[in-house]
Each structure stands twice: as C-alpha cells, then as structure tokens.
Design a protein around this motif. Structure first.
Motif, short mmCIF file in Angstrom:
data_model
loop_
_atom_site.label_atom_id
_atom_site.label_comp_id
_atom_site.label_asym_id
_atom_site.label_seq_id
_atom_site.Cartn_x
_atom_site.Cartn_y
_atom_site.Cartn_z
N VAL A 70 -38.92 64.80 -69.11
CA VAL A 70 -38.48 65.98 -69.87
C VAL A 70 -36.99 65.83 -70.14
O VAL A 70 -36.19 65.67 -69.22
N ASP A 71 -36.61 65.81 -71.42
CA ASP A 71 -35.19 65.85 -71.76
C ASP A 71 -35.04 66.19 -73.22
O ASP A 71 -36.02 66.25 -73.97
N THR A 72 -33.80 66.39 -73.62
CA THR A 72 -33.50 66.78 -75.00
C THR A 72 -33.11 65.57 -75.84
O THR A 72 -32.69 65.72 -76.98
N TYR B 128 -43.46 62.13 -65.03
CA TYR B 128 -43.23 63.02 -66.18
C TYR B 128 -41.83 62.78 -66.72
O TYR B 128 -40.93 62.36 -66.00
N ALA C 152 -30.59 67.62 -62.29
CA ALA C 152 -31.02 66.22 -62.27
C ALA C 152 -30.51 65.43 -63.47
O ALA C 152 -31.24 64.62 -64.05
N HIS D 148 -35.53 57.59 -67.57
CA HIS D 148 -35.24 58.41 -66.39
C HIS D 148 -33.77 58.34 -65.99
O HIS D 148 -33.43 58.71 -64.88
N LYS E 117 -29.57 63.10 -66.18
CA LYS E 117 -29.80 61.67 -66.41
C LYS E 117 -28.65 61.14 -67.26
O LYS E 117 -27.98 61.90 -67.95
N ARG F 207 -28.37 58.59 -62.49
CA ARG F 207 -28.73 59.99 -62.68
C ARG F 207 -28.52 60.76 -61.38
O ARG F 207 -28.31 60.16 -60.33
N SER G 122 -24.13 64.57 -69.36
CA SER G 122 -24.81 63.34 -69.75
C SER G 122 -24.09 62.76 -70.97
O SER G 122 -23.42 63.47 -71.70
#
Ligand SMILES: Nc1nc2c(c(=O)[nH]1)N[C@H]1C(S)=C(S)[C@@H](COP(=O)(O)O)O[C@H]1N2
Ligand SMILES: [Mo]
Length: 569
Positions: A290-292, A288, A429, A412, A431, A417, A377
């Motif tokens: 998920v990030d902005t 999966y 987590a 990822h 990245k 990360r 990040s």
C-alpha cells in the motif's frame, strides 16, 4: 467508369457521423502524439517530466478517500494499474471530444488540448522535487499535439469538401473554407496535389471534386495512421527504455547486506500445520503493498542518504554504509495497514534486518518540546510518528534494510524503510525514507492527516479467520478452523471462537515469536453438513478484549469481531 454524380445534397446523417468519428480519431491520435513526444523528451532531458506519471501522481493525491479505498479494496496491488487505466480512458475520451470540437468549432479542440497540456504542466511543476526542466517535455508535446490536431482536421475538412463542397458545413466550416484552411499547410504534398490534376481553387467551386475524394481521403488517413503508429512506437519505446534504464534491479541483487548480529529465534510450535492458514512469515511476493507511489522510486544506495533535522542538537546525515555500520539485528514484526477491514488481508509478517531508530535519533539529540517525528519519503509521502514510539527502549522501531532474507524489495522501500511495531503503516512505516524531521504534532502534519485519518494511530487488536473460506465448502467430520490474531507490542493472550453464536470456545495458539508478531490459532470442530456462522475474538496479554463495536477503517482503523459464513458439504 461510371460518371461521377456531383452531390448537391447535404451529407446524410450517417456520413456526418462518419466524419465526426474521424475527427474524434484525429483528436485521439493528436493526444497520442502529445504523450509520445513528451515521453521521448522526458527520457532524453528530464526523467521527472513524464506527464502520464505526473498527472497520475497528482490524481492519487487529490482523489477522495472513498475512491482510494475502493481502488485498494477492489484491485489490491493492482490499484495503480486501475488508476492508469482510468486516466487513459479519460484521456481518450477528452481527446476524442477535442477532435470533434475542432471539427465543429475550430479552434476549440486545439484550445482544449492546450488547456489539458497546461494542467499537466501544473501537475508536473508542483510535484515534490520537480525541476522547471520537467515541464519542457509536456510543453513540447502540447505544441506538437495542437499543430497535429489542426493539420489533421484541416485534411479531414478537405476530404469532406471533396465529397460535398456546398453542404452546410459543421459550424465553423465557413471560416475554414473562406481562408482556404486545409490547402496551405506546409506539410501538404505538392506531388499529390499535382496528381489530383486540379487547380488549387477547386475548393471554391460549387462542384464536388469526386476526383479529389480518394486523394484527400488517402492523405487524411495516411497521416492519421503514420502519426498513430509513430506515437505508439515512440511513446511505448521511451517508457520501456526509461523504466529499464532507471531500474536498479541488478544493483539490488548484487547488494551485500552484512550478516545480522542477532537472529530472530522462532520457537518450536510457532507455526501450526493447518492447510489454508496464513504462514507465520509472509513471503515478499505475497506481502501486501500500500502506497501512493505511482512508479516505484528507484534509489541507488550509493547516493541515498538519510538526514535528521528539526528540533535536534546536531543535524546529521547518514549514508547507506553508515546505517549498515551501526550493526544489523533481525526483528520479527507484523506490519498492518489502517485500511485493513475486519477479516482483511492488508497485513503481513516479515523478518526485518535493521537498526533501531532510537540509536540514530540519539546521535542527533532530540530537543525538549518535540513530540513527533515527520519521516519523509523521496516521493513526498510523509508519516508522523510519536517521538516516544521511536525513542522508547521497549519498542523495536527500526530502519529496515532487508526483508525475509533479502534486500528490501523496491516496492517495499528499497533501500531503507521504517517499521514501527504497534503503529499502522501510514503513521510509521515510511518506505524510501530520506529524512526525519524532529518536530511537534502542532507544527507539522503528515500526508494522511488532512485526508481524513487520525494523526496518531496505534494498531487495534484483531483476529482473522483464514480457513475454512466462503465459497470453499469444507467436508463434514473433523474440521480445523484457523486463523491469525495480533495485538502488537502487548501480545495475544487468548483467542476464542463461537460457532453458530454458541458458547465461546478457546482456540489453541501457536507459540508467540514475540509480542510484535501475530500468532496463529486453531479450533477443532466436528463439522456438520450445512451453513454455519463462525465468529472469532481475541484478548491481549493484559486481559483486554478485542473491541466488539464495528468501526470503519477511517479515521483510525477498523474494529469489530469477524463473523463469517462457512459451508460444510
Ligand atoms: N513512501 C511511502 N511509504 C509508505 C506509504 C506510502 O504511501 N509512501 N504507505 C504506508 C502505508 S499506508 C502502509 S500500510 C505501509 C505498507 O507497507 P508495504 O507496502 O511494504 O506493505 O507503508 C507505509 N509507507
Ligand atoms: Mo496503510
């Protein structure tokens, strides 16, 4: 040839609608030119100056939580495409409105485009790490867009005047005709004017200029088509070139990650053989995401660095090589997203290659009073992790450089990360991590904290049914009901299944790799024809039962026992 009949009547409603539609088209084409010019200038001058990406990222940061959750839930990894599509649609609609406005109330359309450009510039210059140069592409694009819109609409007006010169114009046309709008543009082609064989003052006459209709129509349409095609080619071309040149795919593939000092020992019986059950390790392709980040950051490991700042005795900076030189070990860790619903798929397990974060923090020497590490990040995302979770000897919190045997995939977190067992991704987590700031929960706030999520968020124990699935009827007879369960840092002690709300029967568990990795479970059942409810619940190694009470994902993760309907044919 039939003698043209001068039209004295007002254009029919349908004709007016046609001109309004052409005005809308002029708006859309002008907006396309704006974006194309901005993209090509961004490519040549300022890579962070793409208005499309800046506005997209801006929207991601301001959309309400429910909208974000809806997008993730409905579109999964395609949530970014959905976002870009929505923005694209909004741009087309707004541009069409600008075109019509310019048609009926000049210069309101041009003003609207200028305003949109100004908003995009604000979105760009307020991005983390944006340079003032980044505003240049959009400013130039906006100027071109405004000029094109007024020229195109002038041409459209000329065409309409040729059809019916005395028809009451759309509001605002009066001003347009009196100052000769549409006939003095620098781009007007004198040859075409000559070919029309009419004096420049024709527009002032009461007569229709039927001879002009074809010419004026052709000039409007030709310019529209040229701008449209030009924008498409230039815009798409720039985006493609910019994506290709900023891609480090080759670099990543060639990257040599040193061998691990230690490997994960996967015990016999760690993987059950049940069709439809999640594999113990999730492939990178299936993992999966998920990030902005609207565009995946591309970072060259050669220029990447990690700095440790804040409440430390010694601030320090590590290069990628420095991280590798600390010595890599392999870790088996299940990563979970706070947005994972009960029974959901927003988690996965990988073998990560990395170094303990505590080793890096120890070099910096966190000072007393600090209780949080704000990891940043490159794209501005931040996570706040309890300092203790990163310094505790018993928790394998790591900087990961590889995932399932290859360098981190770009999506990822390439090249480095964080992965912290037992904490949801949004608090741990990070990245594309570039900085750790040792600080306090009081002094600093991470990305999701002001957006409705808890500052601290340990993963809640949960269990999931993988097979059989709704919509996939199972066959009557011996049936395996199976799934996964996780209780990171503690470990799963027991999984139980209840069929049709009957007694809880213990499931057979796979051999756990470690406490940070999910386990698989299976129950054998003689399936009888019909619909059945299957429920599952887990108990951790300390004897705590999975929370039964249902909770939504916000503010700190879903809870509840999954209960699902299966059909046996
Ligand atoms: N830079 C960055 N790191 C991030 C995020 C992010 O939005 N930006 N999202 C976090 C969240 S919410 C989760 S659940 C995990 C997901 O990691 P994955 O996409 O590799 O599965 O990354 C975390 N790290
Ligand atoms: Mo997440």
């Amino acid at each position: 040839m039939r003698a043209p009949t001068p039209t004295r009547a007002r254009p029919h409603g349908s004709k007016r609608a046609v001109f309004a539609a052409f005005a809308a088209l002029a708006g859309v084409v002008s907006a396309a030119a704006l974006l194309a010019v901005a993209e090509v200038v961004a490519l040549l001058l300022a890579h962070d100056g793409s208005p499309v990406l800046a506005v997209g990222s801006f929207v991601i940061d301001i959309v309400p939580r429910w909208a974000k959750e809806f997008a993730i839930e409905t579109f999964g990894a395609n949530d970014k495409l959905f976002l870009l599509g929505s923005i694209g649609l909004a741009v087309v609609v707004a541009a069409a409105v600008a075109g019509v406005l310019q048609w009926i109330r000049p210069p309101l359309g041009a003003v609207l485009i200028a305003l949109a450009g100004a908003l995009a510039v604000i979105a760009i210059v307020t991005r983390t790490g944006a340079t003032p140069l980044a505003s240049v592409p959009t400013v130039l694009g906006t100027v071109i867009g405004v000029v094109l819109l007024s020229v195109l609409v002038k041409r459209l007006r000329r065409w309409r005047e040729a059809v019916a010169p005395d028809a009451p114009a759309p509001v605002g046309q009066a001003a347009g005709t009196s100052d000769g709008v549409g006939r003095s543009g620098p781009s007007d082609d004198p040859a075409a004017e000559g070919a029309a064989g009419t004096a420049d003052t024709a527009g002032d006459s009461d007569e229709a200029r039927p001879g002009h209709v074809a010419v004026d129509r052709r000039r409007f349409l030709a310019m529209t088509v040229i701008v449209a095609v030009g924008s498409a080619v230039v815009g798409a071309g720039s985006r493609i070139v910019s994506a290709a040149t900023s891609s480090l795919a080759g670099l990543r593939e060639a990257l040599k990650i040193p061998a691990a000092r230690s490997r994960v020992e996967v015990p016999a019986g760690a993987e059950l053989d049940v069709p439809g059950l999640s594999s113990l390790y999730t492939s990178n392709a299936d993992f999966y995401r998920v990030d902005t980040a609207l565009t995946v950051p591309s970072i060259d490991p050669a220029t990447w660095s990690l700095t440790v700042v804040g409440l430390v005795d010694t601030e320090l900076t590590l290069s990628f090589q420095d991280v590798l030189d600390l010595g890599l070990d392999e870790y088996s860790i299940t990563l979970t997203c706070v947005s994972n619903e009960v029974g959901g798929e927003l988690l996965g397990t990988a073998k990560w290659l990395g170094v303990p974060i505590r080793d890096v923090l120890a070099k910096a020497g966190p000072q007393s009073g600090a209780d949080m590490v704000l990891s940043k990040s490159i794209d501005g995302f931040t996570a706040g992790t309890p300092l203790g979770a990163l310094t505790d000897d018993g928790i394998d919190a790591i900087f990961a450089v590889a995932m399932n045997g290859e360098p981190l995939p770009f999506e990822h977190g390439f090249p480095v990360r964080m992965v912290v067992p037992g904490l949801y991704g949004y608090v741990s987590a990070t990245k594309w991590v570039t900085e750790l700031k040792v600080t306090t929960f009081e002094a600093d706030e991470a990305y999701w904290t002001p957006r409705g999520y808890s500052a601290e968020a340990p993963v809640k124990m949960s269990s999931r049914i993988d097979t059989p699935r709704i919509g996939k009827p199972a066959a009557a007879g011996p049936l395996k009901i199976a799934g996964v369960a996780w209780a990171q840092t503690v470990g799963i002690g027991k999984v139980e299944v209840s069929i049709d709300d009957g007694e809880w029967r213990p499931a057979t568990l796979s051999t756990a790799v470690n406490a940070d990795t999910w386990v698989q479970w299976v129950v054998d059942w003689e399936a009888t024809t019909g619909a059945h409810y299957v429920a599952v619940r887990a108990t951790d190694k300390r004897g705590n039962l999975q929370i039964q009470e249902r909770a939504p994902i916000a503010p700190n993760g879903s809870s509840g026992w999954q209960r699902t309907l299966i059909t046996v044919a």
